[in-house]
Design a protein around this motif. Structure first.
Motif, PDB file in Angstrom:
ATOM      1  N   ALA A  93       1.055  -1.215  -0.006  1.00 54.73           N
ATOM      2  CA  ALA A  93       0.046   0.118   0.146  1.00 54.73           C
ATOM      3  C   ALA A  93       0.877   1.182  -0.075  1.00 54.73           C
ATOM      4  O   ALA A  93       0.797   2.149  -0.580  1.00 54.73           O
ATOM      5  N   LEU A  94       1.930   1.245   0.951  1.00 58.21           N
ATOM      6  CA  LEU A  94       2.770   2.185   0.902  1.00 58.21           C
ATOM      7  C   LEU A  94       4.185   1.666   0.916  1.00 58.21           C
ATOM      8  O   LEU A  94       4.633   1.367   2.004  1.00 58.21           O
ATOM      9  N   SER A 100       8.237   6.671  -4.481  1.00 55.37           N
ATOM     10  CA  SER A 100       7.638   5.383  -4.486  1.00 55.37           C
ATOM     11  C   SER A 100       6.176   5.499  -3.593  1.00 55.37           C
ATOM     12  O   SER A 100       5.397   4.681  -3.917  1.00 55.37           O
ATOM     13  N   ALA A 101       5.906   6.449  -3.092  1.00 54.43           N
ATOM     14  CA  ALA A 101       4.546   6.840  -2.673  1.00 54.43           C
ATOM     15  C   ALA A 101       3.593   6.929  -3.730  1.00 54.43           C
ATOM     16  O   ALA A 101       2.347   6.781  -3.252  1.00 54.43           O
ATOM     17  N   ILE A 131      12.947   6.821  -9.751  1.00 48.18           N
ATOM     18  CA  ILE A 131      13.647   5.598  -8.966  1.00 48.18           C
ATOM     19  C   ILE A 131      12.978   5.366  -7.588  1.00 48.18           C
ATOM     20  O   ILE A 131      12.440   6.483  -6.935  1.00 48.18           O
ATOM     21  N   ASN A 132      12.679   4.374  -7.092  1.00 47.42           N
ATOM     22  CA  ASN A 132      12.311   3.833  -5.953  1.00 47.42           C
ATOM     23  C   ASN A 132      13.145   4.186  -4.718  1.00 47.42           C
ATOM     24  O   ASN A 132      13.522   3.190  -4.239  1.00 47.42           O
ATOM     25  N   ASN A 133      13.842   5.168  -4.604  1.00 49.46           N
ATOM     26  CA  ASN A 133      14.903   5.245  -3.743  1.00 49.46           C
ATOM     27  C   ASN A 133      14.419   5.133  -2.069  1.00 49.46           C
ATOM     28  O   ASN A 133      15.555   4.797  -1.528  1.00 49.46           O
ATOM     29  N   LEU A 134      13.415   5.699  -1.702  1.00 51.53           N
ATOM     30  CA  LEU A 134      13.079   5.494  -0.319  1.00 51.53           C
ATOM     31  C   LEU A 134      12.134   4.191   0.096  1.00 51.53           C
ATOM     32  O   LEU A 134      11.822   4.144   0.972  1.00 51.53           O
ATOM     33  N   SER A 135      11.712   3.546  -1.210  1.00 51.47           N
ATOM     34  CA  SER A 135      11.060   2.283  -0.871  1.00 51.47           C
ATOM     35  C   SER A 135      11.598   1.179  -0.116  1.00 51.47           C
ATOM     36  O   SER A 135      12.790   0.859  -0.553  1.00 51.47           O
ATOM     37  N   GLY A 821       0.304  -0.383   9.774  1.00 53.02           N
ATOM     38  CA  GLY A 821       1.403  -0.483   9.058  1.00 53.02           C
ATOM     39  C   GLY A 821       1.494   0.027   7.654  1.00 53.02           C
ATOM     40  O   GLY A 821       0.636   0.986   7.365  1.00 53.02           O
ATOM     41  N   ASN A 822       2.416  -0.229   6.857  1.00 55.89           N
ATOM     42  CA  ASN A 822       2.458   0.179   5.600  1.00 55.89           C
ATOM     43  C   ASN A 822       2.275  -0.777   4.177  1.00 55.89           C
ATOM     44  O   ASN A 822       2.186  -0.300   3.048  1.00 55.89           O
ATOM     45  N   PHE A 823       2.775  -1.985   4.565  1.00 58.49           N
ATOM     46  CA  PHE A 823       2.780  -2.879   3.291  1.00 58.49           C
ATOM     47  C   PHE A 823       1.672  -3.651   2.805  1.00 58.49           C
ATOM     48  O   PHE A 823       1.910  -4.452   2.020  1.00 58.49           O
ATOM     49  N   ALA A 824       0.673  -3.583   3.538  1.00 57.19           N
ATOM     50  CA  ALA A 824      -0.355  -4.440   3.152  1.00 57.19           C
ATOM     51  C   ALA A 824      -0.810  -4.281   1.661  1.00 57.19           C
ATOM     52  O   ALA A 824      -1.083  -3.237   1.167  1.00 57.19           O
TER      53      ALA A 824
END
Length: 841
Positions: A93-94, A100-101, A131-135, A821-824
């Motif tokens: 989800a995040l 990357s958001a 680029i997904n630098n902060l993911s 959380g963030n990853f769902a």
């Protein structure tokens, strides 16, 4: 090529509507089709046989999805739709901060989206410039953004679930997605969808129009356009108790009318406006030649809420430290939430000529050019080092990715006495690509030198004499020192041979050589595949292949200063970090070295069974990837090198940051998994037709090797790739995913019900006690439609029908975000309902 495909063979087994067979626009959908026809659907991905192969006799797992399946949902964009259908594909989800958001990373078969090659009409698609630098999931990836291809322009999608670098080149390690644009020569369609979340907002409006007409007799041109508006949603759980500074220890009277939920976008932080368009055309040129062309053009405007900042001296949870001095009361007395703006133009255009030559040879000559051009901005924020005169909106810089591909392929069949002729393909490819990172306006990154005055106010008393950090709050613009321009050429040659040695035994081999004129150097890939049918409808299949992925140019040259947060123990810790290009002096002082290609070795073995209306496939695989490119830890934090690392950074011109990161070929991994697909078609008289489907995916990744800490920093008690990063790689996405589909039709009424079980996953910390475990969840989707006439259909539906949320087990931040959380992979905002009208003309 004609879309003669019947929709019975679903992507990774997801059942397709029984009314979704290919037809002329406006025609009456057939009530049923012979079961045998679905298994004999012709596919063109993974084979260079002139007539293609069928799904049933493919030596490797390949699946197909129709446009009706893509549209029977309230989800937006191909990425989100396919994530709902493909068992082995997941999206957090995040994924993390930064872009990357906004452009969500994907993971397929436990691997980053970088390992999945995307083709459009069989031609390589360019990657995103972002680029997904902060993911934390698929961190540092630069995959193809398939959301910038209009959904209503798709004729079908073919997914090859096997490595294919020897056939298609770099990136094809976990598989290939080939998006085939609609080639219906006449007629048109219109659809409109509107909906929103049950409770959290997130309004959606989406409209699409497609029209085709014949040209030059047997030629055609088809145009499609699609527009979307999707609003943000907020699942913040806990309000901030005080927005304004306390007055003599008591709440400020203004609290009564203040908005205490300041996160304003946790769950879905974006407000998106997207317009996608496409063209697909063919024109016969004489008796033996056909000219073709296709293009896509997209504009996307993203308004993304990031980084809620409370005002100074709220007295809540110690959040005044560090944050208080960034929220200058002269500009934002009530605090603020910064918003990232992304304005993006994306396009690809291809032209080609194919036809017959002498001596039985055919050819295909094409050229394709694509570009992703992104302009980054920020609004509702400030550069506190400029003081009260700071602007509140900024131009932060540009990122641009170009790809030019030229292909020439020759094919022919030779009769060598086998059951089927030997199919030969010889091809040549030239690729040129370029990545540019351009600076923003000076106010977005410079140090204005402002010193907070000790003026007797509560703010001055708390922070007087301090100098706020330079750059923007929440994100910082690209400086001239971060600018980069990188380009490279690639030359490739390949050969692909295949034949049915006996009526039941197929063998295929392929080899490819590629030369890069940068540090990627030379690579050689090979593939062997086979299928043996030892009883009617029952066959073994499998193969072995080597592959590679050249480092993206963005991974080699990206640089930025980033404000982010990470979980250390049970705490969110903010840090200002410099992401260094590997060729920079500072990165080399920390032990960075030029990136080299990642190498893979894939094994697959499976069984397929087909008897009447029942089909079953079971495919096991192993993917070993050496020299995987990952981000290092934040080097220089108190627990990872501390002041010694920061001293190296300062000595090499990098100051005003807490830490630094760079890319490295740091690990080797092994991924093992299995895909199981079962499908059964049941036709009844009074109860209608049912297509029942079950698709299961399991994969598990293990890190088999981590490189030693570079000698330059080996004595500084540094962890290059630590616990959280390792755990994110192996535990942050569900290992198991089950998709159950019941697709039913009775006369003008049809319904598609899908039940998906997402397995559990872990959002990890740097210490085991800080890990957050999230259990498995069942998600129900339902789409019900009624054909008012042959040309008009009304539908209603719901995604996440029963309003399911992840476990409430996250780390809640001061602004109320983080509860789930963030990853769902199914989102953080609950159920979504919608209505849709579709017309054909």
């Amino acid at each position: 090529m004609k879309s003669l495909l019947l929709a019975g063979a679903a992507l990774s087994g997801a059942a397709l509507p029984s009314y979704a067979f290919a037809q002329e626009p406006g025609a009456v959908p057939p009530a049923a089709a012979d079961d045998a026809e679905a298994g004999s659907a012709i596919v063109v991905t993974g084979t260079r046989r002139g007539g293609g192969r069928t799904v049933a006799d493919s030596p490797v797992p390949i699946d197909v999805i129709s446009p009706q399946e893509l549209q029977a949902t309230g989800r937006t964009g191909l990425k989100e739709v396919l994530g709902n259908i493909i068992p082995s594909l997941t999206m957090p989800a995040l994924g993390g901060g930064g872009t990357s958001a906004s452009v969500r990373p994907i993971s397929i078969r436990g691997l980053s989206g970088d390992y999945l090659l995307v083709l459009v009409n069989g031609k390589r698609r360019h990657t995103t410039a972002l680029i997904n630098n902060l993911s934390r999931i698929s961190g540092g990836s630069t995959p193809v953004d398939i959301d910038l291809i209009p959904t209503n322009a798709v004729g079908r999608i073919e997914v090859l679930r096997d490595g294919a670098a020897a056939q298609y080149g770099s990136d094809a390690i976990s598989g290939v997605i080939n998006i085939l644009l609609d080639d219906a020569p006449e007629g048109g369609s219109f659809s409109a969808t509107a909906g929103q979340l049950y409770e959290k907002g997130g309004a959606l409006v989406q409209q699409g129009l497609s029209y085709g007409t014949r040209i030059g007799g047997d030629g055609f041109i088809r145009l499609a356009v699609e527009g979307k508006y999707h609003d943000r949603a907020d699942s913040s759980a806990e309000p901030v108790p005080y927005v304004y500074p306390l007055v003599n220890g008591a709440p400020d009277p203004r609290e009564a009318n203040a908005d205490h939920l300041i996160a304003g976008g946790y769950g879905r932080s974006n407000r998106d406006k997207i317009v996608n368009g496409s063209l697909n055309a063919e024109l016969p040129v004489g008796a033996a030649l056909t000219a073709y062309s296709f293009s896509t053009l997209s504009y996307r405007d993203i308004d993304d809420k990031r980084g809620a900042i409370v005002p100074a001296k709220t007295g809540y949870g110690g959040q005044t430290n560090g944050q208080g001095q960034t929220s200058l009361p002269g500009i934002y007395p009530s605090g603020f939430q910064a918003r990232r703006r992304i304005r993006e133009w994306d396009w690809q255009s291809a032209v080609g000529l194919r036809g017959d030559l002498t001596a039985g040879w055919s050819f295909d000559l094409s050229t394709s050019y694509g570009r992703d051009h992104v302009k980054l901005g920020a609004v509702g924020t400030l550069n506190p080092s400029l003081g009260p005169a700071s602007p509140t909106s900024f131009f932060m810089g540009k990122q641009i990715q170009d790809l030019w591909v030229n292909n020439l392929e020759f094919t022919r069949s030779y009769d060598i006495g086998t059951a089927q002729p030997l199919d030969v393909a010889i091809g040549f490819e030239h690729r040129w690509e370029k990545f540019r990172n351009r600076a923003g306006e000076p106010d977005s990154y410079r140090d204005g030198g402002y010193v907070i005055p000790a003026d007797g106010t509560p703010f001055g008393n708390a922070y007087g004499g301090r100098s706020p950090s330079p750059g923007l709050v929440s994100f910082t613009g690209t400086s001239p020192a971060d600018e980069a321009t990188l380009s490279r050429n690639n030359l490739a040659a390949y050969v692909d041979l295949s034949a049915d040695v006996t009526p039941g035994w197929f063998v295929g081999v392929a080899g490819r050589f590629e030369h890069y004129d940068d540090s990627a150097g030379d690579t050689v890939s090979g593939k062997f595949s086979t299928r043996y049918e030892f009883a009617p409808g029952l066959a073994l299949r499998g193969g072995v292949n080597t592959g590679f992925r050249a480092p993206s140019l963005a991974q080699g040259g990206f640089s930025t200063t980033q404000n982010t947060a990470t979980i250390i123990g049970n705490e969110r810790v903010s840090t200002t970090s410099k992401f260094l290009p590997v060729g920079s002096v500072a990165a080399q002082a920390l032990g960075a070295s030029p990136l080299k290609p990642e190498k893979s070795l894939n094994y697959t073995a499976g069984l397929s069974f087909e008897r009447g209306p029942f089909r079953l496939t079971v495919d096991a695989y192993q993917i070993k990837v050496d020299d995987r490119i990952v981000k290092t830890e934040f080097l220089g934090t108190a627990s990872n090198g501390g002041s010694a690392i920061r001293a190296i950074l300062v000595a090499n011109g990098i100051d005003d940051v807490d830490s630094a990161q760079f890319f490295a070929n740091a690990i080797d991994t092994r991924t093992r998994g299995v895909d199981v697909v079962a499908e059964y078609t049941l036709r009844t008289g009074g109860l209608g037709n049912f297509r029942l489907n079950a698709a299961y995916s399991y994969n598990r990744t293990k890190i088999t090797h981590v490189i030693d800490t570079p000698p330059e920093i080996a004595s500084l008690n540094v962890t290059l790739f630590g616990r959280q990063a390792q755990r994110d790689l192996v535990a942050a996405t569900p290992r198991r995913k089950l998709v159950l589909t019941n697709d039913w039709s009775l006369g003008p009424l049809h319904a598609l019900a899908r039940l998906t079980r997402f397995g559990g996953y872990v959002e990890s910390s740097n210490v085991a006690s800080g890990d957050r475990k999230f259990g498995a969840k069942w998600i129900t989707d339902l789409d019900v439609g009624y054909d008012i006439s042959d040309r008009l259909t009304l539908s209603v539906g719901a995604n996440n029908l029963f309003d399911t949320y992840p476990d409430r087990n996250g780390v809640i931040a001061y602004d109320g975000s983080g509860a789930y959380g963030n990853f769902a992979p199914f989102g953080l905002s609950g159920g979504f309902y919608y209505g849709r009208v579709s017309a054909r003309f």
